[in-house]
Design an enzyme around this catalytic site. Structure first.
Site, mmCIF file in Angstrom:
data_model
loop_
_atom_site.group_PDB
_atom_site.id
_atom_site.type_symbol
_atom_site.label_atom_id
_atom_site.label_comp_id
_atom_site.label_asym_id
_atom_site.label_seq_id
_atom_site.Cartn_x
_atom_site.Cartn_y
_atom_site.Cartn_z
ATOM 1 N N LEU A 63 -74.132 3.517 51.515
ATOM 2 C CA LEU A 63 -74.079 4.494 50.437
ATOM 3 C C LEU A 63 -72.647 4.544 49.939
ATOM 4 C CD1 LEU A 63 -76.161 7.564 51.761
ATOM 5 C CD2 LEU A 63 -76.878 5.867 50.059
ATOM 6 N N ASP A 64 -72.464 4.810 48.646
ATOM 7 C CA ASP A 64 -71.122 4.955 48.090
ATOM 8 C C ASP A 64 -70.369 6.073 48.800
ATOM 9 O OD1 ASP A 64 -71.789 3.056 46.224
ATOM 10 O OD2 ASP A 64 -71.904 4.430 44.523
ATOM 11 N N LYS A 65 -69.071 5.980 48.775
ATOM 12 C CA LYS A 65 -68.219 7.004 49.384
ATOM 13 C C LYS A 65 -68.576 8.398 48.893
ATOM 14 C CE LYS A 65 -63.363 8.452 49.685
ATOM 15 N NZ LYS A 65 -61.957 8.093 49.369
ATOM 16 N N THR A 67 -71.368 9.473 47.497
ATOM 17 C CA THR A 67 -72.794 9.814 47.547
ATOM 18 C C THR A 67 -73.128 10.435 48.900
ATOM 19 O OG1 THR A 67 -73.312 7.974 46.072
ATOM 20 C CG2 THR A 67 -75.137 8.898 47.329
#
Length: 230
Positions: A63-65, A67
């Site tokens: 997951l993105d930082k 998110t």
């Protein structure tokens, strides 16, 4: 297990655990693994999630930082490999909640916009490229509207880097708090993108998990009609 330090408080963020997998409620604002800028990352806290296993769990996806929400970890070499195949073969159901600025005209649809990396200097930043990008598809559904915002459920049919963020911005309704593809400032913004639900079947066991709404999204979601569960 209780003697193992838990510096990131990850044990209290476990949403689901069995012998093969853990589903973690990832907090926004921390990268899942090491990058060029260094600093503490989520993986640094995985030793606290061994429980009765001899080794720490490992990431099954990313997951993105910025998110938050459902993040799947594998607890054994076999489950890590099997989960990796499930994600690669699109055998995992994923639903994200986003608050976007403005919103689409309709109530549901699919965004088709090929993506590629912008350039080597920008690392993971992506751009829409209809001539040379990889096919990328996102299904969307309106869950609520209000206050100039729309509450969307987003399903990544493909799994490109930053896909949900750039697809939303490309369609004219960037995700609130997006400082890369949207209109948010570079500092102080909080991305309103949350991995709400994930489901898969592993070794005959059905796993279906929802992550609670993070605090930083509740105010904007409330404007669109969301209400916390009683």
């Amino acid at each position: 297990m209780t003697d193992i330090p838990d510096p990131l408080g990850l044990r209290e963020r476990v949403l689901y655990r069995d012998a093969a997998t853990i589903v973690l409620d990832k907090p926004a604002g921390i990268a899942v693994h090491k990058g060029p800028k260094g600093g503490m990352v989520l993986e640094d806290g995985f030793d606290a999630l061994r429980f009765d296993a001899p080794a720490a769990p490992q990431l099954a996806h990313r997951l993105d930082k910025e998110t938050s929400g459902c993040l799947v970890l594998g607890r054994t070499a076999k489950s890590i490999a099997a989960l990796g195949k499930l994600f690669a073969d699109r055998g995992v159901e994923k639903a994200y909640w986003a608050v976007v600025e403005g919103g689409p005209d309709g109530e549901s649809g699919v965004i088709e916009a090929p993506l590629r990396k912008r350039d080597a200097q920008r690392g993971w930043w992506m751009v829409v490229d209809h001539a040379g990008g990889q096919p990328s598809s996102t299904a969307w559904k309106v869950l609520g509207r209000g206050g100039g915002f729309t509450w969307l459920e987003l399903e990544p049919i493909t799994g490109r880097t930053h896909q949900l963020r750039i697809h939303s911005a490309h369609m004219g309704f960037p995700i609130l708090g997006d400082a890369i593809y949207g209109r948010a400032p570079r500092t102080g913004a909080r991305l309103h993108l949350h991995a709400r639900h994930i489901a898969f079947t592993l070794d005959g066991r059905r796993v279906s998990v929802e992550a609670p709404v993070p605090l930083h999204m509740t105010a904007a979601l409330s404007l669109t009609g969301w209400r916390p569960a009683a």
